[in-house]
Design an enzyme around this catalytic site. Structure first.
Site, mmCIF file in Angstrom:
data_model
loop_
_atom_site.group_PDB
_atom_site.id
_atom_site.type_symbol
_atom_site.label_atom_id
_atom_site.label_comp_id
_atom_site.label_asym_id
_atom_site.label_seq_id
_atom_site.Cartn_x
_atom_site.Cartn_y
_atom_site.Cartn_z
ATOM 1 N N HIS A 245 -8.014 -0.226 6.561
ATOM 2 C CA HIS A 245 -9.245 0.353 6.024
ATOM 3 C C HIS A 245 -9.748 1.533 6.830
ATOM 4 C CE1 HIS A 245 -10.156 -3.934 4.252
ATOM 5 N NE2 HIS A 245 -9.054 -3.372 3.753
ATOM 6 N N GLY A 246 -8.970 1.993 7.797
ATOM 7 C CA GLY A 246 -9.388 3.147 8.580
ATOM 8 C C GLY A 246 -10.341 2.762 9.698
#
Length: 261
Positions: A245-246
């Site tokens: 998800h970064g």
């Protein structure tokens, strides 16, 4: 004049020899877990051997190194606590395996380091959370009584330290948690879990300062790096993320009285 020069050179060489031969040994004292009965056979629980090696290394009045050689070392939930007498190294060249059953860990963090200054964790080895069997239990979005799965490695009140080189594989929950740490470097680490593995955050940081994360690859099923409350001077560079998800600022605005970074 020639004889004087020759005598002077001989004196210099003699002094150099005395200096080198009398200088203290700078190599750390090695505490090999196998010397404490650890077996790299992939079946025996080596918690006692690892903790006993750590206790002796931590108490050593000089630089010390806990060494995990090549092999597959099963390890139940452990805490390596300080304070230690001097700079301590923890070198992993083998594979350290978590229990496949999360209940066998009996801790929120599988391998935990606490209250230590000047710790270096390094090596070419892997810490394997063996999370595949536990991931289906992570159904907290549907089940209020879902089990709390163990984080692979945690650092609490660990300062002036670093972790480099090792691989973290298939954590049950998050891979690395950092809470109340100061001046900590994470460099050249490889963090990996499948893209569909739930809640396997790569690095989670809270209430910490002067954290440097660099030259690291993070591919998981959740946040690459989760930045929680109370952090100052957090530096991230040359980090690749994916799957996952970064980089996120976790829980931003969730609680109005919570101090965010």
């Amino acid at each position: 004049m020639a004889s004087i020069n020759t005598a002077f050179k001989a004196l210099c060489l003699s002094l150099l020899f005395v200096t080198v031969s009398s200088s203290p040994d700078t190599e750390p004292k090695v505490f090999d877990v196998q010397s404490y009965g650890a077996k790299g056979d992939g079946t025996a629980d080596n918690a006692n051997a690892f903790t006993n090696a750590w206790k002796d290394a931590c108490a050593w009045k000089g630089r010390s190194k806990v060494y995990v050689p090549k092999g597959a070392f099963c390890l139940g939930g452990v805490t390596f606590a300080g304070p230690c007498n001097c700079q301590t190294y923890f070198v992993i060249d083998g594979v350290v395996l978590a229990p496949t059953n999360n209940d066998d860990i009996k801790k929120e963090t599988w391998v935990n380091f606490a209250y230590i200054n000047y710790l270096t964790i390094s090596g070419s080895g892997t810490i394997d959370g063996q999370g595949k069997e536990s991931w289906p239990l992570n159904n907290c979005n549907k089940n209020d009584n879902c089990p709390r799965l163990a984080v692979s490695m945690g650092f609490d009140f660990v300062n002036n330290s670093r972790i480099e080189g090792i691989t973290s594989l298939n954590s049950k929950a998050g891979h690395f948690n950092f809470y109340f740490v100061d001046n900590f470097t994470i460099a050249g680490v490889n963090i990996t879990a499948p893209g569909d593995s739930p809640n396997t955050d790569g690095i989670k940081v809270g209430f910490s300062s002067n954290i440097n994360i660099s030259n690291t690859h993070i591919g998981t099923g959740d946040d690459c790096i989760a930045i929680l409350s109370g952090n100052t001077n957090l530096f991230i560079y040359n980090v690749t993320c994916g799957p996952g998800h970064g980089i996120s600022v976790g829980s931003l605005g969730k609680n109005k009285v919570r101090e965010e970074c």
